[in-house]
Each structure stands twice: as C-alpha cells, then as structure tokens.
Design a protein around this motif. Structure first.
Motif, PDB file in Angstrom:
ATOM      1  N   GLN A  55       0.812  -1.211   0.000  1.00 22.17           N
ATOM      2  CA  GLN A  55       0.000   0.000   0.000  1.00 22.17           C
ATOM      3  C   GLN A  55       0.846   1.262   0.000  1.00 22.17           C
ATOM      4  O   GLN A  55       0.366   2.337  -0.348  1.00 22.17           O
ATOM      5  N   ILE A  56       2.116   1.144   0.417  1.00 16.42           N
ATOM      6  CA  ILE A  56       2.996   2.310   0.460  1.00 16.42           C
ATOM      7  C   ILE A  56       3.906   2.348  -0.750  1.00 16.42           C
ATOM      8  O   ILE A  56       4.302   3.413  -1.211  1.00 16.42           O
ATOM      9  N   ARG A  57       4.235   1.189  -1.307  1.00 18.00           N
ATOM     10  CA  ARG A  57       5.176   1.170  -2.413  1.00 18.00           C
ATOM     11  C   ARG A  57       4.660   1.917  -3.629  1.00 18.00           C
ATOM     12  O   ARG A  57       5.400   2.650  -4.294  1.00 18.00           O
ATOM     13  N   THR A  58       3.368   1.715  -3.953  1.00 18.41           N
ATOM     14  CA  THR A  58       2.814   2.391  -5.145  1.00 18.41           C
ATOM     15  C   THR A  58       2.855   3.902  -5.000  1.00 18.41           C
ATOM     16  O   THR A  58       3.371   4.611  -5.894  1.00 18.41           O
ATOM     17  N   PRO A  59       2.348   4.512  -3.884  1.00 22.95           N
ATOM     18  CA  PRO A  59       2.479   5.985  -3.760  1.00 22.95           C
ATOM     19  C   PRO A  59       3.933   6.436  -3.707  1.00 22.95           C
ATOM     20  O   PRO A  59       4.272   7.492  -4.240  1.00 22.95           O
ATOM     21  N   LEU A  60       4.826   5.619  -3.085  1.00 24.91           N
ATOM     22  CA  LEU A  60       6.223   6.007  -3.019  1.00 24.91           C
ATOM     23  C   LEU A  60       6.866   5.987  -4.401  1.00 24.91           C
ATOM     24  O   LEU A  60       7.635   6.881  -4.753  1.00 24.91           O
ATOM     25  N   ARG A  61       6.515   4.957  -5.208  1.00 27.79           N
ATOM     26  CA  ARG A  61       7.040   4.896  -6.577  1.00 27.79           C
ATOM     27  C   ARG A  61       6.542   6.092  -7.380  1.00 27.79           C
ATOM     28  O   ARG A  61       7.297   6.704  -8.153  1.00 27.79           O
ATOM     29  N   SER A  62       5.256   6.453  -7.180  1.00 25.01           N
ATOM     30  CA  SER A  62       4.718   7.615  -7.886  1.00 25.01           C
ATOM     31  C   SER A  62       5.414   8.903  -7.442  1.00 25.01           C
ATOM     32  O   SER A  62       5.744   9.769  -8.272  1.00 25.01           O
ATOM     33  N   ALA A  63       5.694   9.040  -6.134  1.00 25.28           N
ATOM     34  CA  ALA A  63       6.370  10.236  -5.646  1.00 25.28           C
ATOM     35  C   ALA A  63       7.790  10.321  -6.193  1.00 25.28           C
ATOM     36  O   ALA A  63       8.255  11.406  -6.578  1.00 25.28           O
ATOM     37  N   LEU A  64       8.502   9.160  -6.268  1.00 24.17           N
ATOM     38  CA  LEU A  64       9.857   9.172  -6.822  1.00 24.17           C
ATOM     39  C   LEU A  64       9.847   9.544  -8.295  1.00 24.17           C
ATOM     40  O   LEU A  64      10.734  10.241  -8.792  1.00 24.17           O
ATOM     41  N   THR A  65       8.808   9.064  -9.000  1.00 26.09           N
ATOM     42  CA  THR A  65       8.691   9.419 -10.415  1.00 26.09           C
ATOM     43  C   THR A  65       8.476  10.913 -10.586  1.00 26.09           C
ATOM     44  O   THR A  65       9.109  11.569 -11.438  1.00 26.09           O
ATOM     45  N   GLU A  66       7.580  11.458  -9.773  1.00 25.39           N
ATOM     46  CA  GLU A  66       7.342  12.904  -9.852  1.00 25.39           C
ATOM     47  C   GLU A  66       8.585  13.687  -9.466  1.00 25.39           C
ATOM     48  O   GLU A  66       8.895  14.737 -10.056  1.00 25.39           O
ATOM     49  N   PHE A  67       9.325  13.162  -8.480  1.00 24.10           N
ATOM     50  CA  PHE A  67      10.549  13.835  -8.084  1.00 24.10           C
ATOM     51  C   PHE A  67      11.587  13.806  -9.201  1.00 24.10           C
ATOM     52  O   PHE A  67      12.303  14.778  -9.445  1.00 24.10           O
ATOM     53  N   ALA A  68      11.657  12.652  -9.914  1.00 24.39           N
ATOM     54  CA  ALA A  68      12.565  12.573 -11.058  1.00 24.39           C
ATOM     55  C   ALA A  68      12.169  13.540 -12.154  1.00 24.39           C
ATOM     56  O   ALA A  68      13.013  14.202 -12.779  1.00 24.39           O
ATOM     57  N   ASP A  69      10.857  13.637 -12.418  1.00 25.73           N
ATOM     58  CA  ASP A  69      10.398  14.594 -13.428  1.00 25.73           C
ATOM     59  C   ASP A  69      10.724  16.025 -13.017  1.00 25.73           C
ATOM     60  O   ASP A  69      11.029  16.885 -13.859  1.00 25.73           O
ATOM     61  N   ALA A  70      10.634  16.299 -11.698  1.00 22.01           N
ATOM     62  CA  ALA A  70      10.931  17.655 -11.223  1.00 22.01           C
ATOM     63  C   ALA A  70      12.402  17.997 -11.390  1.00 22.01           C
ATOM     64  O   ALA A  70      12.766  19.149 -11.666  1.00 22.01           O
ATOM     65  N   LEU A  71      13.283  16.990 -11.256  1.00 25.78           N
ATOM     66  CA  LEU A  71      14.705  17.245 -11.408  1.00 25.78           C
ATOM     67  C   LEU A  71      15.167  17.243 -12.859  1.00 25.78           C
ATOM     68  O   LEU A  71      16.252  17.743 -13.166  1.00 25.78           O
TER      69      LEU A  71
END
Length: 480
Positions: free
Chosen positions: A165-181
């Motif tokens: 339940q945490i991995r999916t939101p965490l993967r999405s947050a890391l993806t957004e963080f990568a897009d931000a960088l």
C-alpha cells in the motif's frame, strides 16, 4: 634412418597432445578457481546465519575490510534446538593465518556496494586458547548473549518496511521527483554548491551543539520538561490564545500605530529626564546609605512609641471632658485679645512682656542644662556640690561652721605675678566627662600645675535622692 615425414608427424603429435593437455588444465582450473586454487591449504569454518538473502556463492569474507577468504557453499537448514527458525549454513574457505578463530568471534552480513552485492564480515574475538577447529561451526543461539551473529540493517532491509500500500504511492512520488529534477541540472549544481558552502558553518554550529561544556542536552531536557508541564494546561493555553487573538484584533487600530510611532520621541525625552535625574538619584542613594545605620534603631523606637501610645491612651479618654473647658478658655482668651484695654496694656509692655521673659529664661536654662549635662551624668557634679555646700553650712566645730574660717592667702598665688609660685596648683576648667572626673580627684604634688592635670579617675561619690523622690518619679512615669 628416420624419414623426414616421420619426424614431422611425430613432432605434430607431441605438440597436439601438449596443447590439448594445457587447454584441458586451463579449463579445469577456470572451473574450480571460484572455489580456490587447488593444492593450496585453506582453513575451513562453517557459519550459521539467520538470513542469507542476496548472499551469493563465492562471496567475499573480510576482516576489517581485508579479503581473507570466500564462501564455498550456502546450505539451508531446518530449525534446531538452539535456533527455532530456518537458517542457512555457510562453508567458508579462509586463509590459514586465521587458524584458529577465537570462539567468541562475531560475524555479520554487510552490503558491499549500492548495487546490492553482499559479503560476510568476521569480527575475531580474544579467546585464542579455545579456537574453532578446522571444520568447526559458529552456531546461532537464541540464548541471550550466546548468539555470534550481529544484526546489520542495510538500505534493502530498511525498504522492506514499506508494504504494497505504500510502495505504489512512493514509486509515484519518486517518479514525480525525477520529473521535477529533469532539465534542472544547472539549478541542482547551484544548490549543491550552495549546500557545500553551508556545510562549513553548519559543522561549526553542530560542534557548538555537541560540545558538552555548552550543556545543550540539558537545554533539550529542560525544554522537554517544559513542554511536558505545558501539556497538562494545553486547554487553558488554547483558550488564552483564542482570547489573545481577539485582543490583538482589537489592538489592530491606526491609533495604536500612531502611539508606537511616538515611542522614539517619548524615549528620547525620558532619556533626557533620567539623565538630569542622575544627580538627584545619586543624592538619594547617598541619603539611603547614611540612613542605613539608623534602621537598626527603628525597632527600639517603635517599641518606645508603642509604650508612649499605650501610656497616652488613658489620657486621651479625658480629652472629651477637657475639650469644653479648653474651648471656654480659648473663648476667654479671644475676648481678652479683642478687649481694647488689653491691647493697650500689651502695647505698653512691648518686648518685656511675661511670655518673652519666660521663653528667654527657658532658652537660657536649656543652654545651661546642655552644658552641664555631660558633667552631671558622668561625674555627679551638682549632687556633690550641693552635698558639700550643705555640709559646710551645718558641719563644724566649737568655733562655728566650717565656712566661717580664716583664709590663709599666698600673695604669689592669689594676685597677679610675672613669675607664678612654684607650688601654684590651679585648674580653671576641670574636665568632667565619661573619660575622667578632675574636680575632687586631683592629687596635690607640691609642684606647679596650671590647667588640666594628667589623667584622673572617673570614680566619684554617689549621692542619694531625698526620701520619697524615686517613688514619686515612678508614679509620674519619669523613673523606670
């Protein structure tokens, strides 16, 4: 005789056999090299670990970061009497220089790199007399203090705390963080450079925090105690903040701003006033310093004032009776003052009226009493003079009182002379004080002495008051 062809054929056969043997030996060595070179001695030890996840066969075995061997096999094992869970047993091939390992040797599985490779780290103990023999085992144990494996938390283990339940939101947050960088490399470099410049001052700041002399830990403990104390009154604090918001909203007025704007001028005026008040304050400080010794007299004065008020209370009860008579007397005095004949009489008397003469007499009497007070209190001169004078009037012999005698005069002593008598003894102003009483205590030496003699005694005769005088004084409150 050998033929040329036979020699060549024989030579090729030998070369082929030798080549095949060399290739076979190389293949064999490359196949078994991962388990160590053959014919080299090794020290074999078995180690039991609770979890050999991601630990590969032929993984390194290190001591203090130095390579000392490798893992030959990883064998899963069922729970045993000493360890109630499934575990893995590792067969290690170590350098012979480590033989024997102390029995109190510890070990743990550590991460070799960020890519996930792991190795086994040995931490040798100190019990060399009881070493682990060749083929011996370092076992797991559930008994406290008997387990030789030390826990190690790596990044992979830390990430396992996140469930599905945490991995999916965490993967999405890391993806957004990568897009931000993405596309912000220069900004990221600037931030890294700024952070590098910040680390120096931040390190000095942290050094201040970690210095035991600064007692930063005590500050944190005090803050924790304060917050713990405030937790019990949190509803009251919330109510106070709510009321404070109402108060601050009421204070949000232009008049308050104008008042604050006037503070600098008011402060300047107050500073000038205080500067001018410094001499007065200094004088007040000196006055208080000089009055400090008198503070010790306040209790005694208060007690005496209490005695006076207690003694005066019965007298005050008579005031209502005295008031009508006093009012009548004042009326008579006013009538006398308005009488024309009285006015003419007082004008005729002028400065020689009875009141002026009486006040002058009292003033003169006060001066006389102040002058003779010290001599009387220290040497009892009045009592002695009166006693001696009375004795001279009454005591005597057959010819009469002692005062009726024929004086014997020495002309050189009783009259003016350029050369006073060698045995003249005359003290015009004898010293009568608490230090010495000269009158009546002077010793006649037969030598000339004009003025005050050397130090004399302070002992004089005591005189008794008349009979009944002390009793009357006590009744009147004049004698304690």
């Amino acid at each position: 005789m050998r033929t040329p062809g036979g020699n060549v054929l024989g030579s090729r056969l030998v070369l082929g056999v030798v080549t095949i043997m060399i290739i076979g030996l190389a293949v064999y060595l490359s196949y078994i090299a991962e388990n160590g070179l053959p014919f080299l001695p090794t020290y074999r030890v078995n180690v039991q670990v609770a979890n050999a996840d991601e630990l590969d066969k032929n993984a390194d075995v290190r001591v203090g970061g130095a390579l000392v061997g490798q893992i030959l096999t990883i064998t899963p094992e069922a729970p045993s009497r000493l360890w109630p869970h499934p575990y893995a047993q590792l067969e290690l091939a170590l350098q012979p220089s480590l033989r024997p390992l102390p029995t109190d040797t510890h070990y743990r599985i550590r991460l070799a790199s960020v890519l996930g490779a792991k190795y086994l780290e040995l931490i040798p103990g100190h019990r060399r007399a009881r070493g682990v023999p060749d083929g011996g085992t370092l076992t797991l144990s559930s008994r406290p203090g008997a387990n030789r494996e030390r826990p190690f938390v790596d990044f992979d283990t830390a990430l396992r705390i996140f469930g599905p339940q945490i991995r999916t939101p965490l993967r999405s947050a890391l993806t957004e963080f990568a897009d931000a960088l993405a596309g912000r490399g220069s900004d990221f470099n600037d931030s890294t450079y700024t952070l590098a410049r910040l680390l120096g001052p931040l390190q000095r700041l942290l050094a201040v925090f970690t210095n035991p002399a600064n007692r930063f830990g005590t500050l944190i403990d005090g803050a924790a105690a304060t917050t713990h104390a405030l937790a019990g009154v949190a509803p009251t604090i919330n109510s106070l903040l709510n009321h404070s918001s109402v108060t601050f909203h009421a204070l949000d007025r232009p008049s308050l701003g104008r008042t604050i704007d006037q503070f600098p001028g008011t402060e300047a005026v107050a500073s000038r006033v205080l500067a001018r008040s410094l001499p007065t304050l200094a004088s007040a400080s000196r006055l208080m310093t000089e009055l400090r010794p008198s503070a010790a007299l306040i209790p005694a004065a208060a007690n005496r004032l209490d005695l006076i008020l207690g003694a005066a209370t019965p007298v005050f009860r008579l005031v209502p009776q005295l008031a009508p008579a006093l009012q009548k007397a004042v009326g008579s005095v006013q009538a006398l003052a308005r009488d024309p004949n009285s006015i003419k009489t007082f004008n005729a008397l002028g400065p020689y009226d009875l009141a002026t003469v009486g006040s002058s007499a009292f003033i003169g009497l006060g001066s006389v009493l102040r002058t003779v007070a010290s001599a009387q209190f220290a040497c009892n001169v009045t009592g002695l003079w009166l006693r001696n004078f009375a004795s001279g009037l009454t005591a005597g012999d057959s010819t009469g009182p002692f005062l009726r005698v024929m004086p014997v005069l020495d002309i050189s002593q009783s009259t003016q002379s350029a050369q006073p008598s060698a045995d003249l003894h005359d003290n015009f102003y004898p010293r009568e004080s608490s230090s010495q009483c000269q009158a009546g205590n002077e010793r006649y030496t037969g030598q000339q002495l004009i003025g005050n003699p050397p130090r004399t005694s302070t002992v004089v005769d005591n005189t008794a008051p008349p009979r009944g005088a002390l009793a009357r004084g006590r009744r009147a409150g004049l004698v304690p």
